[in-house]
Scaffold this motif. Structure first.
Motif, mmCIF file in Angstrom:
data_model
loop_
_atom_site.group_PDB
_atom_site.id
_atom_site.type_symbol
_atom_site.label_atom_id
_atom_site.label_comp_id
_atom_site.label_asym_id
_atom_site.label_seq_id
_atom_site.Cartn_x
_atom_site.Cartn_y
_atom_site.Cartn_z
ATOM 1 N N GLY A 209 -10.256 9.990 4.505
ATOM 2 C CA GLY A 209 -10.519 8.965 2.804
ATOM 3 C C GLY A 209 -8.876 8.625 2.534
ATOM 4 O O GLY A 209 -8.673 7.217 2.017
ATOM 5 N N HIS A 210 -8.537 9.295 2.115
ATOM 6 C CA HIS A 210 -6.411 9.514 1.767
ATOM 7 C C HIS A 210 -5.890 9.032 2.986
ATOM 8 O O HIS A 210 -4.706 8.123 2.064
ATOM 9 C CB HIS A 210 -6.246 10.337 1.882
ATOM 10 C CG HIS A 210 -6.362 11.595 0.158
ATOM 11 N ND1 HIS A 210 -8.187 11.607 0.336
ATOM 12 C CD2 HIS A 210 -6.402 11.493 -0.992
ATOM 13 C CE1 HIS A 210 -8.189 12.689 -0.629
ATOM 14 N NE2 HIS A 210 -7.427 12.137 -1.378
ATOM 15 N N HIS A 211 -6.296 8.644 3.979
ATOM 16 C CA HIS A 211 -4.990 7.375 4.951
ATOM 17 C C HIS A 211 -5.415 6.241 4.668
ATOM 18 O O HIS A 211 -4.966 4.876 4.165
ATOM 19 C CB HIS A 211 -5.673 7.682 6.541
ATOM 20 C CG HIS A 211 -4.560 8.977 6.803
ATOM 21 N ND1 HIS A 211 -5.402 9.579 8.406
ATOM 22 C CD2 HIS A 211 -4.275 10.353 6.262
ATOM 23 C CE1 HIS A 211 -4.778 10.703 8.824
ATOM 24 N NE2 HIS A 211 -4.413 11.195 7.394
ATOM 25 N N PHE A 212 -7.096 6.136 4.217
ATOM 26 C CA PHE A 212 -8.165 4.313 3.419
ATOM 27 C C PHE A 212 -7.251 3.897 2.625
ATOM 28 O O PHE A 212 -6.744 3.082 2.156
ATOM 29 C CB PHE A 212 -9.430 4.008 3.948
ATOM 30 C CG PHE A 212 -9.291 3.102 3.862
ATOM 31 C CD1 PHE A 212 -9.203 2.257 4.733
ATOM 32 C CD2 PHE A 212 -9.552 2.503 2.816
ATOM 33 C CE1 PHE A 212 -9.740 0.698 4.933
ATOM 34 C CE2 PHE A 212 -10.463 1.050 2.446
ATOM 35 C CZ PHE A 212 -10.400 0.500 3.855
ATOM 36 N N PHE A 213 -6.752 5.202 1.957
ATOM 37 C CA PHE A 213 -6.431 4.872 0.305
ATOM 38 C C PHE A 213 -4.894 4.568 0.662
ATOM 39 O O PHE A 213 -4.525 3.519 -0.567
ATOM 40 C CB PHE A 213 -6.718 6.105 -0.306
ATOM 41 C CG PHE A 213 -6.049 6.237 -1.901
ATOM 42 C CD1 PHE A 213 -7.472 6.682 -2.688
ATOM 43 C CD2 PHE A 213 -4.761 6.116 -2.594
ATOM 44 C CE1 PHE A 213 -6.778 6.233 -4.446
ATOM 45 C CE2 PHE A 213 -4.685 5.979 -3.728
ATOM 46 C CZ PHE A 213 -5.599 6.373 -4.427
ATOM 47 N N ALA A 214 -4.694 5.395 1.274
ATOM 48 C CA ALA A 214 -2.803 4.738 1.336
ATOM 49 C C ALA A 214 -2.644 3.331 1.820
ATOM 50 O O ALA A 214 -1.957 2.607 1.404
ATOM 51 C CB ALA A 214 -1.846 5.826 1.848
ATOM 52 N N LEU A 215 -2.986 2.805 2.728
ATOM 53 C CA LEU A 215 -3.190 1.908 3.124
ATOM 54 C C LEU A 215 -3.518 0.471 2.109
ATOM 55 O O LEU A 215 -2.891 -0.074 2.086
ATOM 56 C CB LEU A 215 -4.033 1.448 4.566
ATOM 57 C CG LEU A 215 -3.417 2.939 6.333
ATOM 58 C CD1 LEU A 215 -4.723 2.050 6.891
ATOM 59 C CD2 LEU A 215 -2.199 1.742 5.980
ATOM 60 N N CYS A 216 -4.857 1.245 1.361
ATOM 61 C CA CYS A 216 -5.314 0.172 0.413
ATOM 62 C C CYS A 216 -3.738 0.067 -1.175
ATOM 63 O O CYS A 216 -3.675 -0.717 -0.861
ATOM 64 C CB CYS A 216 -6.297 0.323 -0.386
ATOM 65 S SG CYS A 216 -7.844 0.001 0.659
ATOM 66 N N ALA A 217 -3.020 1.126 -1.492
ATOM 67 C CA ALA A 217 -2.432 1.382 -1.620
ATOM 68 C C ALA A 217 -1.226 0.814 -1.773
ATOM 69 O O ALA A 217 -0.700 0.189 -2.848
ATOM 70 C CB ALA A 217 -2.018 2.446 -2.687
ATOM 71 N N ILE A 218 -0.610 0.797 -0.601
ATOM 72 C CA ILE A 218 -0.199 -0.481 0.064
ATOM 73 C C ILE A 218 -0.133 -1.065 -0.491
ATOM 74 O O ILE A 218 1.128 -2.555 -0.268
ATOM 75 C CB ILE A 218 1.093 0.186 1.581
ATOM 76 C CG1 ILE A 218 1.291 1.351 1.406
ATOM 77 C CG2 ILE A 218 1.537 -0.507 2.095
ATOM 78 C CD1 ILE A 218 1.049 2.112 2.620
#
Length: 376
Positions: A209-218
């Motif tokens: 979930g935090h990996h997907f969060f990071a991609l969305c944030a970027i």
């Protein structure tokens, strides 16, 4: 640090600068175009249909069909993603140090950001072309789709995860799809039947979930910075669209946190909380900190050119930015609810009451953005 796609704890390679290529290929062409036209459209119809309640069985089946297509079209890209994320801790810290050095406020927090990255299985590279973003995104989306049918998420969060995935894949994949490999196509077909219970534990979901969060944030940050650079000479329609994309992927970060914590309170307190480093905090999330700074860049560009009230700003841009600010306030409100469901009145690892701290942050954010929330 990374593991092959499956049930082992995943790793991910991210840009040390949180930057991605400004050149996006076209979408909706070739084999990937069919995925967007068929599989994603089916999910839109199932989740957004005005006349019928969504059927959980049909939605899960459509998610598995989507996963099958993406696996088949991705070719060897997922293996590339896993291999690229293999990096020594020394190299990761060196890359992070070099990327943060120009900004002292960030460089002074190097150790915090490094601890956060290491905990979540993140490595960072100074060289991050678009095809690397594509590989990491595709691998992460495949992992997410494989597990999504086994969650008990609310319909809005399922939709937010899928729509953010669709948007980012559209711009990252374009017409670059490879021909499906026989072995991978055969393996992908295994997800089209009854959902198999994945042997994933709380930590797998928490990390993914935090990996997907990071991609969305970027991605969201990229859109915001592009808008900031276009003001005031850019097309209002183009800037509004970019702001809409930034909002959609910001909402993706919110849904990613609901996904990451989609477990019992007992599982969170028994597995996740004890695994966290001492004095661990979400404020150590480098990509999210940079996303907030990008929002400030947009505010600075808007107010310099249109005044604090934005009354002379094109209404289509003003409305789109108001929607983004509202999504940001709601994001903190969602985080408050997540914390309440998982830790209740317990203090954060920093010692302060977690829920009360988040409530205060949400109120402060609403007050700070109040002038931009009204579009009258």
């Amino acid at each position: 640090m990374s593991q092959p796609i499956g049930t082992s704890l995943p790793g991910i390679l991210l840009p040390a600068t949180s930057d991605i290529s400004p050149a996006w290929p076209s979408a909706d062409t070739g084999q990937w175009g069919l995925v967007f036209q068929n599989r994603f459209k089916k999910l839109h119809d199932l989740l957004d249909g005005p006349d019928n309640l969504p059927d959980a069985h049909s939605v899960r089946a459509a998610i598995r069909e989507l996963a099958t297509d993406i696996k088949a079209l991705s070719g060897g890209i997922t293996g590339q993603a896993s291999a690229a994320a293999q990096m020594s801790e020394h190299e990761h810290k060196r890359n992070l140090d070099e990327a943060l050095r120009p900004i002292s406020a960030y460089h002074n927090r190097l150790l915090e950001f490094h601890v956060y990255d290491t905990y979540f299985g993140v490595t960072r590279s100074l060289i991050f072309p678009l095809d690397q973003f594509t590989a990491q995104l595709t691998a992460t989306v495949i992992r997410l789709l494989d597990d999504l049918a086994h969650t008990l998420l609310n319909i809005d969060d399922v939709a937010a995860l899928l729509y953010a995935s669709e948007l980012m894949l559209r711009h990252a994949q374009g017409d670059t799809a490879t021909t499906p490999r026989d072995s991978e196509s055969t393996n992908a077909k295994s997800v089209t039947g009854a959902p198999a219970a994945l042997a994933v534990g709380p930590m797998y979901r928490w990390r993914l979930g935090h990996h997907f969060f990071a991609l969305c944030a970027i991605f969201s940050r990229h859109c915001l910075l592009t808008v900031a650079n276009q003001i005031p000479s850019g097309s209002p329609e183009s800037m509004a669209e970019l702001l809409d994309w930034a909002t959609l992927t910001l909402r993706g970060t919110t849904a990613a946190m609901w996904y990451a914590t989609n477990m019992s309170q007992a599982a969170y307190l028994g597995k996740i909380r004890p695994s966290m480093p001492k004095e661990f905090s979400g404020t150590q999330n480098l990509d999210y900190e940079r996303l907030k700074q990008a929002r400030e860049s947009v505010i600075g560009a808007l107010t310099r050119n249109y005044g604090s009230s934005l009354m002379t700003c094109p209404s289509i841009v003003r409305d789109a930015f108001a929607a983004h600010c509202e999504a940001e306030v709601q994001d903190l409100e969602h985080h408050t609810l997540i914390a309440a469901s998982k830790v209740g009145g317990k203090p954060s690892l920093l010692g302060s009451p977690a829920v009360e701290m988040l409530r205060t942050m949400a109120q402060e954010r609403r007050e700070a953005l109040a002038m931009f929330l009204s579009v009258e």
